[in-house]
Design a protein around this motif. Structure first.
Motif, PDB file in Angstrom:
ATOM      1  N   MET A 199      -0.117 -28.306   9.891  1.00  0.00           N
ATOM      2  CA  MET A 199       0.096 -27.022   9.208  1.00  0.00           C
ATOM      3  C   MET A 199       0.247 -25.880  10.206  1.00  0.00           C
TER       4      MET A 199
ATOM      5  N   LEU B 279       1.304 -37.000   4.453  1.00  0.00           N
ATOM      6  CA  LEU B 279       0.162 -37.563   5.185  1.00  0.00           C
ATOM      7  C   LEU B 279      -0.714 -38.468   4.322  1.00  0.00           C
ATOM      8  N   ALA B 280      -0.557 -38.371   3.011  1.00  0.00           N
ATOM      9  CA  ALA B 280      -1.409 -39.171   2.112  1.00  0.00           C
ATOM     10  C   ALA B 280      -1.035 -40.645   2.153  1.00  0.00           C
TER      11      ALA B 280
ATOM     12  N   SER C 118       2.403 -26.720   2.509  1.00  0.00           N
ATOM     13  CA  SER C 118       1.121 -27.417   2.391  1.00  0.00           C
ATOM     14  C   SER C 118       1.232 -28.641   1.466  1.00  0.00           C
ATOM     15  N   ARG C 119       1.889 -28.446   0.329  1.00  0.00           N
ATOM     16  CA  ARG C 119       2.050 -29.535  -0.642  1.00  0.00           C
ATOM     17  C   ARG C 119       2.828 -30.701  -0.014  1.00  0.00           C
TER      18      ARG C 119
ATOM     19  N   VAL D  37       3.217 -31.390   3.219  1.00  0.00           N
ATOM     20  CA  VAL D  37       2.416 -32.013   4.289  1.00  0.00           C
ATOM     21  C   VAL D  37       1.403 -32.972   3.677  1.00  0.00           C
ATOM     22  N   LYS D  38       0.740 -32.560   2.592  1.00  0.00           N
ATOM     23  CA  LYS D  38      -0.241 -33.432   1.928  1.00  0.00           C
ATOM     24  C   LYS D  38       0.424 -34.708   1.425  1.00  0.00           C
ATOM     25  N   GLU D  39       1.605 -34.555   0.804  1.00  0.00           N
ATOM     26  CA  GLU D  39       2.305 -35.736   0.282  1.00  0.00           C
ATOM     27  C   GLU D  39       2.676 -36.712   1.403  1.00  0.00           C
TER      28      GLU D  39
ATOM     29  N   MET E 227      -4.198 -32.742   9.132  1.00  0.00           N
ATOM     30  CA  MET E 227      -3.367 -31.808   8.378  1.00  0.00           C
ATOM     31  C   MET E 227      -3.361 -30.417   9.015  1.00  0.00           C
TER      32      MET E 227
ATOM     33  N   SER F 177      -2.971 -39.081   9.531  1.00  0.00           N
ATOM     34  CA  SER F 177      -3.853 -39.036   8.356  1.00  0.00           C
ATOM     35  C   SER F 177      -4.097 -37.597   7.926  1.00  0.00           C
ATOM     36  N   MET F 178      -4.750 -37.451   6.780  1.00  0.00           N
ATOM     37  CA  MET F 178      -5.072 -36.131   6.243  1.00  0.00           C
ATOM     38  C   MET F 178      -6.008 -35.356   7.166  1.00  0.00           C
ATOM     39  N   LYS F 179      -6.755 -36.053   8.019  1.00  0.00           N
ATOM     40  CA  LYS F 179      -7.675 -35.386   8.949  1.00  0.00           C
ATOM     41  C   LYS F 179      -6.915 -34.481   9.916  1.00  0.00           C
TER      42      LYS F 179
END
Length: 149
Positions: A124, A148-149, A141-142, A144-146, A120, A116-118
């Motif tokens: 990172m 994990l979202a 970063s971008r 990783v966000k995509e 990240m 999950s995003m928690k």
């Protein structure tokens, strides 16, 4: 031959070739390298990893400066700055493509077990170390966000 010595040799070649932009850029790089070597705690040494970080920083600063010049309608100065960035980038490793970064990040997510995003920050931290010098932090970063979202 380490990067510091390579820069010194290339300064001589730029002098012989009368390449003003390359010469000015290389002299600036050498100045920053010397400052790093003589900094407190550096023990008068500069490893290639530290030199790469310096080159990446200089390239990033040059691009930002060029963007500022462009916004101020000073394309002549922006072009000059971008020419220097091109010289600096000649010493940096080829950056990874988006697909290669995404593959590496997927492997890192699998290694860390992040779901999950928690988590990240954990992803990172590992990704920044493994992809240092090969990919821009913002791109990492971008992605990783995509993922994990």
């Amino acid at each position: 031959m380490d990067l510091y010595e390579k820069i010194s040799e290339d300064i001589k070649e730029a002098m012989k070739a009368r390449d003003k932009v390359r010469l000015m850029t290389l002299r600036n790089i050498k100045k920053v390298f010397l400052e790093a070597k003589t900094a407190p705690g550096a023990n008068d040494t500069l490893g290639d990893a530290a030199a790469m970080k310096i080159l990446q920083k200089l390239a990033k600063q040059g691009k930002e400066t060029a963007a500022t010049y462009t916004q101020a309608n000073r394309q002549d100065l922006a072009d000059e700055e971008l020419a220097q960035v091109k010289v600096i980038e000649g010493y940096l490793p080829q950056p990874l493509s988006e697909e290669e970064i995404e593959k590496a990040v997927k492997d890192i997510i699998a290694q860390t077990g992040a779901t999950s995003m928690k988590e990240m920050g954990k992803v990172m931290g590992v990704a920044s170390r493994q992809l240092a010098g090969k990919a821009d932090g913002g791109t990492i970063s971008r992605i990783v966000k995509e993922l994990l979202a």
